[in-house]
Design a protein around this motif. Structure first.
Motif, PDB file in Angstrom:
ATOM      1  N   LEU A  87      -9.959 134.879 -23.925  1.00  0.00           N
ATOM      2  CA  LEU A  87      -8.651 135.403 -24.299  1.00  0.00           C
ATOM      3  C   LEU A  87      -7.515 134.687 -23.578  1.00  0.00           C
ATOM      4  O   LEU A  87      -6.452 135.264 -23.349  1.00  0.00           O
ATOM      5  N   VAL A  88      -7.744 133.435 -23.186  1.00  0.00           N
ATOM      6  CA  VAL A  88      -6.707 132.655 -22.518  1.00  0.00           C
ATOM      7  C   VAL A  88      -5.652 132.250 -23.531  1.00  0.00           C
ATOM      8  O   VAL A  88      -5.965 131.656 -24.563  1.00  0.00           O
ATOM      9  N   THR A  89      -4.392 132.594 -23.284  1.00  0.00           N
ATOM     10  CA  THR A  89      -3.292 132.274 -24.188  1.00  0.00           C
ATOM     11  C   THR A  89      -2.187 131.552 -23.427  1.00  0.00           C
ATOM     12  O   THR A  89      -2.109 131.609 -22.196  1.00  0.00           O
ATOM     13  N   GLU A  90      -1.318 130.882 -24.176  1.00  0.00           N
ATOM     14  CA  GLU A  90      -0.173 130.206 -23.560  1.00  0.00           C
ATOM     15  C   GLU A  90       0.730 131.224 -22.868  1.00  0.00           C
ATOM     16  O   GLU A  90       1.292 130.951 -21.809  1.00  0.00           O
ATOM     17  N   PHE A  91       0.861 132.408 -23.472  1.00  0.00           N
ATOM     18  CA  PHE A  91       1.679 133.458 -22.859  1.00  0.00           C
ATOM     19  C   PHE A  91       1.131 133.841 -21.491  1.00  0.00           C
ATOM     20  O   PHE A  91       1.882 133.947 -20.509  1.00  0.00           O
ATOM     21  N   GLY A  92      -0.181 134.035 -21.400  1.00  0.00           N
ATOM     22  CA  GLY A  92      -0.785 134.423 -20.140  1.00  0.00           C
ATOM     23  C   GLY A  92      -0.654 133.343 -19.086  1.00  0.00           C
ATOM     24  O   GLY A  92      -0.380 133.636 -17.911  1.00  0.00           O
ATOM     25  N   LYS A  93      -0.843 132.083 -19.490  1.00  0.00           N
ATOM     26  CA  LYS A  93      -0.745 130.979 -18.540  1.00  0.00           C
ATOM     27  C   LYS A  93       0.682 130.830 -18.002  1.00  0.00           C
ATOM     28  O   LYS A  93       0.876 130.359 -16.882  1.00  0.00           O
ATOM     29  N   LEU A  94       1.672 131.227 -18.788  1.00  0.00           N
ATOM     30  CA  LEU A  94       3.060 131.138 -18.350  1.00  0.00           C
ATOM     31  C   LEU A  94       3.470 132.329 -17.492  1.00  0.00           C
ATOM     32  O   LEU A  94       4.090 132.168 -16.432  1.00  0.00           O
ATOM     33  N   VAL A  95       3.115 133.534 -17.945  1.00  0.00           N
ATOM     34  CA  VAL A  95       3.607 134.750 -17.285  1.00  0.00           C
ATOM     35  C   VAL A  95       2.799 135.094 -16.037  1.00  0.00           C
ATOM     36  O   VAL A  95       3.350 135.653 -15.077  1.00  0.00           O
ATOM     37  N   ASP A  96       1.512 134.761 -16.003  1.00  0.00           N
ATOM     38  CA  ASP A  96       0.668 135.131 -14.858  1.00  0.00           C
ATOM     39  C   ASP A  96       1.204 134.597 -13.533  1.00  0.00           C
ATOM     40  O   ASP A  96       1.367 135.368 -12.580  1.00  0.00           O
ATOM     41  N   PRO A  97       1.504 133.286 -13.408  1.00  0.00           N
ATOM     42  CA  PRO A  97       2.048 132.827 -12.127  1.00  0.00           C
ATOM     43  C   PRO A  97       3.414 133.409 -11.814  1.00  0.00           C
ATOM     44  O   PRO A  97       3.759 133.598 -10.638  1.00  0.00           O
ATOM     45  N   ILE A  98       4.209 133.718 -12.854  1.00  0.00           N
ATOM     46  CA  ILE A  98       5.506 134.347 -12.611  1.00  0.00           C
ATOM     47  C   ILE A  98       5.318 135.727 -11.998  1.00  0.00           C
ATOM     48  O   ILE A  98       6.001 136.099 -11.034  1.00  0.00           O
ATOM     49  N   ALA A  99       4.369 136.494 -12.551  1.00  0.00           N
ATOM     50  CA  ALA A  99       4.094 137.830 -12.016  1.00  0.00           C
ATOM     51  C   ALA A  99       3.571 137.749 -10.583  1.00  0.00           C
ATOM     52  O   ALA A  99       3.949 138.560  -9.724  1.00  0.00           O
ATOM     53  N   ASP A 100       2.704 136.772 -10.309  1.00  0.00           N
ATOM     54  CA  ASP A 100       2.160 136.612  -8.958  1.00  0.00           C
ATOM     55  C   ASP A 100       3.267 136.344  -7.947  1.00  0.00           C
ATOM     56  O   ASP A 100       3.349 136.982  -6.894  1.00  0.00           O
ATOM     57  N   LYS A 101       4.111 135.361  -8.271  1.00  0.00           N
ATOM     58  CA  LYS A 101       5.180 134.987  -7.333  1.00  0.00           C
ATOM     59  C   LYS A 101       6.210 136.091  -7.205  1.00  0.00           C
ATOM     60  O   LYS A 101       6.796 136.277  -6.129  1.00  0.00           O
ATOM     61  N   ALA A 102       6.459 136.830  -8.288  1.00  0.00           N
ATOM     62  CA  ALA A 102       7.414 137.936  -8.218  1.00  0.00           C
ATOM     63  C   ALA A 102       6.918 139.021  -7.270  1.00  0.00           C
ATOM     64  O   ALA A 102       7.692 139.569  -6.465  1.00  0.00           O
ATOM     65  N   LEU A 103       5.624 139.328  -7.334  1.00  0.00           N
ATOM     66  CA  LEU A 103       5.065 140.362  -6.461  1.00  0.00           C
ATOM     67  C   LEU A 103       5.100 139.926  -4.999  1.00  0.00           C
ATOM     68  O   LEU A 103       5.557 140.683  -4.123  1.00  0.00           O
ATOM     69  N   ILE A 104       4.614 138.710  -4.718  1.00  0.00           N
ATOM     70  CA  ILE A 104       4.608 138.225  -3.342  1.00  0.00           C
ATOM     71  C   ILE A 104       6.034 138.080  -2.814  1.00  0.00           C
ATOM     72  O   ILE A 104       6.347 138.459  -1.682  1.00  0.00           O
ATOM     73  N   GLY A 105       6.925 137.526  -3.664  1.00  0.00           N
ATOM     74  CA  GLY A 105       8.301 137.332  -3.230  1.00  0.00           C
ATOM     75  C   GLY A 105       9.014 138.638  -2.936  1.00  0.00           C
ATOM     76  O   GLY A 105       9.690 138.776  -1.912  1.00  0.00           O
ATOM     77  N   ALA A 106       8.856 139.617  -3.824  1.00  0.00           N
ATOM     78  CA  ALA A 106       9.524 140.905  -3.632  1.00  0.00           C
ATOM     79  C   ALA A 106       9.024 141.603  -2.369  1.00  0.00           C
ATOM     80  O   ALA A 106       9.812 142.188  -1.610  1.00  0.00           O
ATOM     81  N   SER A 107       7.722 141.530  -2.124  1.00  0.00           N
ATOM     82  CA  SER A 107       7.161 142.202  -0.951  1.00  0.00           C
ATOM     83  C   SER A 107       7.601 141.525   0.344  1.00  0.00           C
ATOM     84  O   SER A 107       7.991 142.203   1.304  1.00  0.00           O
ATOM     85  N   LEU A 108       7.569 140.199   0.381  1.00  0.00           N
ATOM     86  CA  LEU A 108       7.976 139.488   1.597  1.00  0.00           C
ATOM     87  C   LEU A 108       9.465 139.670   1.880  1.00  0.00           C
ATOM     88  O   LEU A 108       9.869 139.937   3.025  1.00  0.00           O
ATOM     89  N   ILE A 109      10.292 139.513   0.845  1.00  0.00           N
ATOM     90  CA  ILE A 109      11.736 139.683   1.031  1.00  0.00           C
ATOM     91  C   ILE A 109      12.050 141.121   1.442  1.00  0.00           C
ATOM     92  O   ILE A 109      12.881 141.366   2.333  1.00  0.00           O
ATOM     93  N   GLY A 110      11.376 142.083   0.811  1.00  0.00           N
ATOM     94  CA  GLY A 110      11.597 143.478   1.177  1.00  0.00           C
ATOM     95  C   GLY A 110      11.234 143.761   2.623  1.00  0.00           C
ATOM     96  O   GLY A 110      11.977 144.435   3.351  1.00  0.00           O
TER      97      GLY A 110
END
Length: 230
Positions: A87-110
């Motif tokens: 079920l690998v899609t272009e959408f998943g390949k694009l959004v997955d790293p964005i979600a990862d960095k958003a979570l790590i970034g938000a937690s570290l900055i917070g």
């Protein structure tokens, strides 16, 4: 001893960069992508819960840890499900790293805003994560860089270290949080440097191969017999 017992153990192959996973024609509306979007939506929820009550209320900090832990679990599940079920899609390949960095970034900055973590740690980790992500897109047309085994260790140490700092810990448990965070910083820097060297080397080899002239193979011919002199 049987032949199977005498057979040497097979070495573990390095994990490929999943950015290069072949996409399928399935709809983007599938379980892995739903988990990825769910993780992305959890980021603002985590931030709101973390800062509730000036960010230092024990109950809300424990709840924030629960949101972070849930998001971190989905990070592991979505990729595994996508690859196992095709079920690998272009959408998943694009959004997955964005979600990862958003979570790590938000937690570290917070955590830095709450004075739980020094800002230099946040800047260092985020610079590495964003830099490696840009490198992956930069070299993907030249080939695939196998993910080092340190990548999974880095992710695990970051998740555990950040999670422990989100919790309102004191004493020895707080010291344990620092042990995981220091280990995460060391592995983050080492794997980042290693990735840069491998990315540059891959690009250099790719460009060198592209610039080499093609030398077609000429089939060997049998020389005709010499004519007799007259």
């Amino acid at each position: 001893m049987t032949a199977a017992e005498r057979k040497p153990p097979r070495a573990l192959a390095p994990e490929a960069d999943h950015l290069a996973d072949a996409t399928t024609s399935v709809s983007a509306w599938n379980l892995p992508n739903a988990l990825t979007v769910f993780r992305l939506l959890l980021v603002p929820v985590f931030v709101v819960v973390l800062f509730h009550g000036s960010g230092h209320e024990r109950g809300w900090r424990v709840l924030a840890w629960g949101v972070f832990a849930l998001a971190a679990v989905t990070d592991r599940l979505d990729g595994d499900i996508a690859r196992k079920r095709g079920l690998v899609t272009e959408f998943g390949k694009l959004v997955d790293p964005i979600a990862d960095k958003a979570l790590i970034g938000a937690s570290l900055i917070g955590l830095s805003i709450l004075h739980e973590l020094p800002w230099w740690i946040t800047v260092l980790i985020l610079a590495r994560e964003l830099g490696v992500t840009l490198l992956r897109f930069w070299v993907i047309r030249h080939g695939v860089i196998p993910a080092s085994r340190g990548g999974k260790l880095k992710t695990l140490l970051q998740d555990v270290g950040i999670g422990l700092f989100v919790l309102p810990l004191t004493g020895l448990l707080h010291a344990l949080a620092w042990v995981f965070m220091v280990a995460a910083i060391i592995v983050t820097v080492i794997t980042g440097i290693d990735y840069v060297f491998r990315a540059v080397n891959l690009r250099r080899m790719s460009l060198a191969g592209a610039g080499a002239p093609d030398t077609p193979t000429v089939p060997s011919q049998v020389a005709p017999p010499a004519q007799p002199s007259v």
